[in-house]
Motif scaffolding. Sequence first.
Motif, PDB file in Angstrom:
ATOM      1  N   TYR A 166       0.841  -1.202   0.000  1.00  0.00           N
ATOM      2  CA  TYR A 166       0.000   0.000   0.000  1.00  0.00           C
ATOM      3  C   TYR A 166       0.878   1.255   0.000  1.00  0.00           C
ATOM      4  O   TYR A 166       2.096   1.174   0.221  1.00  0.00           O
ATOM      5  N   ALA A 168       1.758   4.730   1.810  1.00  0.00           N
ATOM      6  CA  ALA A 168       1.597   5.407   3.093  1.00  0.00           C
ATOM      7  C   ALA A 168       0.880   6.745   2.931  1.00  0.00           C
ATOM      8  O   ALA A 168       0.124   7.175   3.817  1.00  0.00           O
ATOM      9  N   MET A 171      -2.989   6.727   3.160  1.00  0.00           N
ATOM     10  CA  MET A 171      -3.672   6.419   4.427  1.00  0.00           C
ATOM     11  C   MET A 171      -4.689   7.517   4.727  1.00  0.00           C
ATOM     12  O   MET A 171      -4.452   8.704   4.447  1.00  0.00           O
ATOM     13  N   TRP A 175      -6.789   8.240  10.416  1.00  0.00           N
ATOM     14  CA  TRP A 175      -6.652   6.832  10.790  1.00  0.00           C
ATOM     15  C   TRP A 175      -6.277   6.655  12.260  1.00  0.00           C
ATOM     16  O   TRP A 175      -6.700   5.673  12.903  1.00  0.00           O
ATOM     17  N   GLU A 176      -5.508   7.570  12.817  1.00  0.00           N
ATOM     18  CA  GLU A 176      -5.093   7.417  14.213  1.00  0.00           C
ATOM     19  C   GLU A 176      -6.256   7.578  15.184  1.00  0.00           C
ATOM     20  O   GLU A 176      -6.257   6.986  16.270  1.00  0.00           O
ATOM     21  N   TRP A 179      -9.309   4.745  13.089  1.00  0.00           N
ATOM     22  CA  TRP A 179      -8.975   3.390  12.644  1.00  0.00           C
ATOM     23  C   TRP A 179      -7.827   2.775  13.450  1.00  0.00           C
ATOM     24  O   TRP A 179      -7.089   1.941  12.957  1.00  0.00           O
ATOM     25  N   ASP A 180      -7.694   3.196  14.674  1.00  0.00           N
ATOM     26  CA  ASP A 180      -6.684   2.605  15.575  1.00  0.00           C
ATOM     27  C   ASP A 180      -7.289   2.529  16.970  1.00  0.00           C
ATOM     28  O   ASP A 180      -6.919   3.259  17.882  1.00  0.00           O
ATOM     29  N   ALA A 187      -2.639   0.877  12.217  1.00  0.00           N
ATOM     30  CA  ALA A 187      -4.040   0.938  11.784  1.00  0.00           C
ATOM     31  C   ALA A 187      -4.705  -0.421  11.928  1.00  0.00           C
ATOM     32  O   ALA A 187      -4.104  -1.460  11.627  1.00  0.00           O
ATOM     33  N   TYR A 199     -12.879  -1.055   6.329  1.00  0.00           N
ATOM     34  CA  TYR A 199     -12.298   0.089   5.628  1.00  0.00           C
ATOM     35  C   TYR A 199     -12.533  -0.022   4.123  1.00  0.00           C
ATOM     36  O   TYR A 199     -12.802   0.986   3.456  1.00  0.00           O
ATOM     37  N   PHE A 297      -6.512   0.710  -2.605  1.00  0.00           N
ATOM     38  CA  PHE A 297      -5.775   1.120  -1.411  1.00  0.00           C
ATOM     39  C   PHE A 297      -4.652   0.139  -1.128  1.00  0.00           C
ATOM     40  O   PHE A 297      -3.540   0.530  -0.770  1.00  0.00           O
ATOM     41  N   CYS A 298      -4.920  -1.159  -1.316  1.00  0.00           N
ATOM     42  CA  CYS A 298      -3.872  -2.162  -1.093  1.00  0.00           C
ATOM     43  C   CYS A 298      -4.144  -3.391  -1.939  1.00  0.00           C
ATOM     44  O   CYS A 298      -5.259  -3.609  -2.423  1.00  0.00           O
ATOM     45  N   ASN A 334       7.116   6.022   0.532  1.00  0.00           N
ATOM     46  CA  ASN A 334       5.680   5.777   0.668  1.00  0.00           C
ATOM     47  C   ASN A 334       5.212   4.366   0.318  1.00  0.00           C
ATOM     48  O   ASN A 334       4.113   3.976   0.721  1.00  0.00           O
TER      49      ASN A 334
END
Length: 499
Positions: A166, A168, A171, A175-176, A179-180, A187, A199, A297-298, A334
């Motif tokens: 993915y 970086a 993101m 997310w912090e 999504w954490d 994440a 997500y 995204f990934c 990234n």
Amino acid sequence: MGRQFVKIGSAVLATAMLVTGCSSTSGGSTEGSTETASANPTGEKITLRILENDTAKSQGYLDELLNAFNKAYADQGIEAVDANMEEYSDLAENGPYGYGPDVLYQANDQIMTYAEDKHIMALNLEDYECYDKVPQEAFDAFKITVDGTDYYCGIPVNVQEPMLFYRADMMPENWETEWDQDGNGVADFFESWNALYAYSKYLRENDESANKDSQYGLMAPLNDLYMMAEFTFSYGGYVFGLDEEGNYDSSDIGFNKGDSATGLLAMKEFASLMSEECIDDSVKTSRYSKVADGTFFCSISTPDTYTLFHEKLVAVYEEEGLSADEAEQKATENLMMVELPSKMPANGDITADPATLSDSDYVDTQVMGGVNGYAISAYTKHKEACVAFINFATSYDMISMRADILGIAPTRSDVASEIGGVTDTIFNSLEAGNIYLMPSIKAVDQIWDPMQTLFADVAKDAFRAKNGEAEKYTDVDSMQKALDNSVQSIYDAIYTLAQ
């Protein structure tokens, strides 16, 4: 359950071991008998044909290796050249007629398939400088046990497992905070499949493009057993079980065991958040560019494809106006490669809100993996030169270069220690049993077509209703029946159709 490193026995190899004159390893000197004077005892011109993988060729590593080796061995009359064969050229078909390579680089299951039919030489590990620098687990992937004696048929180079790639800089900004949940600085969607599903669903629901096709979460080749085996292995499935002596038993096929049906239903559910590219090999072709441009995204691939993602991301940054050097640096900063989420929902409900789940609601993710390495064809006329080539190719300098160019997870401990990061993580997962190494027996050849056909059909099932067709896998019973049929097909291919 076939989940640990085991000894692999095959009496058919005993004669080949004796004919080649190769001995088993029993410890002893770790310095290696690598005297270059013995590489060409006849003094005649020797040309070695080297079969490497396609990525090593396309990214220029093979040329670097061949040029360096040829310079080092020019005074001995030894030259190594590209075998100019397809990556998966059939040694069993070509070798006896003199068309095969002298040295080949392939995964452990393929090399040991050849070894079982005596197409590969057994090796004396003490002939190799890397002998005391590679973990035993990696050597064991190339081990065969005959009458209680261990023989080795390959020299490990790198460990493979499916990885998540993915950007970086793609993101989510929040997310912090969003999504954490546990605040551990990682994440949630890199830790649990439920969070990755959540997500991915969020991205799909917020895709503002006219055709709703510009923003996906995870996109993966769901037809690829190697990449997606976690949806069976994590739920009690396996390839082959073990007999009473601890050897693989190819009559005990385990893809339909445990709660594998539940796992495949979870995979089907995730497919509904992807496009129909996930059904066939389309994602394998597009994942590099679509992770780079942000459409995905990934995605999932193996460590040795890192450079393919990297070069596409460099191109994206250059198109955005960065200089070549700036784009290269930004891509390196990234592009991220991490292991797959380590937690699968124990009940298979991948749609469950991760905020409502605790650790006891998950099972450990177990993926399929392998060890790639070099082997020597039983048909070569230049064993000593082949040993010299493999020694050179597995040296510190060349493995470091391979890691730098291809992004591999090397098995050499000194190079791995220098690289650190993901390489250490992979070896920890290997030791913890979370990577199921492909069985190194010939019967593994028969697992791919039936299982990948089923996986593709399960992925397709996620789109059947939308396309006006009836779904086939609506519950555990229907999925279990399909798994049972696939296992029977594998059994027939091994035992019935081969007769």
